[in-house]
Design an enzyme around this catalytic site. Sequence first.
Site, PDB file in Angstrom:
ATOM      1  CB  THR A  28      -0.918   0.035   1.237  1.00  0.00           C
ATOM      2  OG1 THR A  28      -0.111   0.048   2.425  1.00  0.00           O
ATOM      3  CG2 THR A  28      -1.840  -1.173   1.262  1.00  0.00           C
ATOM      4  CB  CYS A  32       0.007   1.979  10.376  1.00  0.00           C
ATOM      5  SG  CYS A  32      -0.790   1.906   8.764  1.00  0.00           S
ATOM      6  CB  CYS A  36      -3.154   0.984  12.218  1.00  0.00           C
ATOM      7  SG  CYS A  36      -4.123   1.490  10.770  1.00  0.00           S
ATOM      8  NE  ARG A  61      -0.737   7.161   0.555  1.00  0.00           N
ATOM      9  CZ  ARG A  61      -1.803   6.803   1.251  1.00  0.00           C
ATOM     10  NH1 ARG A  61      -2.018   7.326   2.458  1.00  0.00           N
ATOM     11  NH2 ARG A  61      -2.659   5.921   0.769  1.00  0.00           N
ATOM     12  CB  CYS A  63      -1.942   5.226   8.101  1.00  0.00           C
ATOM     13  SG  CYS A  63      -3.609   4.530   8.209  1.00  0.00           S
ATOM     14  CG  ASP A 446      11.861  13.489  49.601  1.00  0.00           C
ATOM     15  OD1 ASP A 446      11.757  14.584  49.035  1.00  0.00           O
ATOM     16  OD2 ASP A 446      10.872  12.850  50.032  1.00  0.00           O
TER      17      ASP A 446
END
Length: 493
Positions: A28, A32, A36, A61, A63, A446
């Site tokens: 594709t 992702c 996803c 690119r 998703c 502390d």
Amino acid sequence: MSDDSRYEAVCSRDARFDGEFFFAVSTTGIYCRPSCPATTPKRQNVAFYPTAAAAQGSGYRACRRCRPDAVPGSAGWNARADLVGRAMRLIGDGVVDREGVAGLASHLGYSARQVQRQLNAEVGAGPIALARAQRAHTARILLQTTTLQAAEIAFAAGFASVRQFNDTVREIYALTPGELRAARPGRAPRPAADRAGGVPLRLAHRGPYAATEVFDHLAAHAIAGVEEMTGDRGRRTYRRTLRLPHGTGIAEVGERPGDGWLECRLHLSDLRDLTTATQRVRRLFDLDADPHAVAERLGAHPALAPLVALRPGLRAPGAVDPHELTVRAVLGRQVSVSTGRRLGAVLVEAYGTPLRTPDGTLTHTFPESGALAGASLEELGLPDSRRSALRGVAAALADGRICLYPGADRDQAERELLGLRGVGAWTAGYVRMRALGDPDVLPADDVAVRAGMRQAGADAVDAEDWRPWRTYAVHHFWSAAADRRRPAAAGLI
């Protein structure tokens, strides 16, 4: 993790690993986040990347369904004190956009070539590619949450030109800026009508988030003029002023967590500060933490298991300005919290920088170190020795003798702080914990921590088993002390 175990996380859509790695699908051409919701691809079609920039560099690119650029940052960068961890924190703060790769290398004390080589080897992308991915994310936010013109957004996001902005958006999102604006997700914040409306954000986090404890802490130590907390417990809004590289800002964060995010709105005098302001608010609210890893380590120890179970997702608040946090720590040490808040308010009124336009009770940004270094500080009503110590710390911060920027060497910074008059081991550890975001600090001497460890039957040997999350153990002890109506530690302002 091996690639096979990463694929198992993808198959189970495990949100715990969002931001820890990304996966890309060759059939594709998209990448992702592990959670996803799309159909799980076949194993042979999947490749894994440590950063979004690495996936983008390989031609994938983002998703449009899971928006992998909106995930929390990896908790590993905060835990690491090496070159790569320091570089990732600095890039997140926008140093490459402001000072270039040479500026990044100078902060780190290495050559630009060494920094490039180390980042490529470990995260699959160099500093320019990492900064470019961050700019693209900022551009998407502005396109989808404001009505600003594309040219304004291009320069606000840090691009050198509108053409570079257009090319990058098309390459990363496979959409033009106009198409990306039109593709705003249905649940995204509505676009602001103008600059006055601010930039609405959803600040992502992983796992449970103990918002009540974080907001209680911020409310208890808020300084008038710089911070305010409004609303009823459980539905509060925290607001504070910000001093940023190009101007000033006001951040508003809501207490009620959404489905993995906190609602935030940033009002900025210069939109070029959006990336920096976002990262600083994320550090303040410790949104890149990995509560699953913390709970697994601390919950396995009998001394801490009940506390961890009582407060799932407890965070360790950081700071939006390391210099401010350091001055507040020195000013408030050895006094009550209420006295520390009063002294802080006096300091802000006398030496803070007034906002051009006050917003409610927010009137100033916290005083700059240089303004305090040469001030008399008589307004504070403190002994000469205390005022002298405060001026000395401010001077060391102002002239750069002590570096507390996000990628600073934590060991070196602590040693230099200990060399200043008026700074003891507890204060230096506290600054390291909050100003430098170190998740593995056990402050010396502390009171609340010692009491909590005694009550739980823990000792120094046990504390070694809590690494690298000792800071979170400290916050569990402080929260338990607050529940017993005892001060967690005097002067935490």
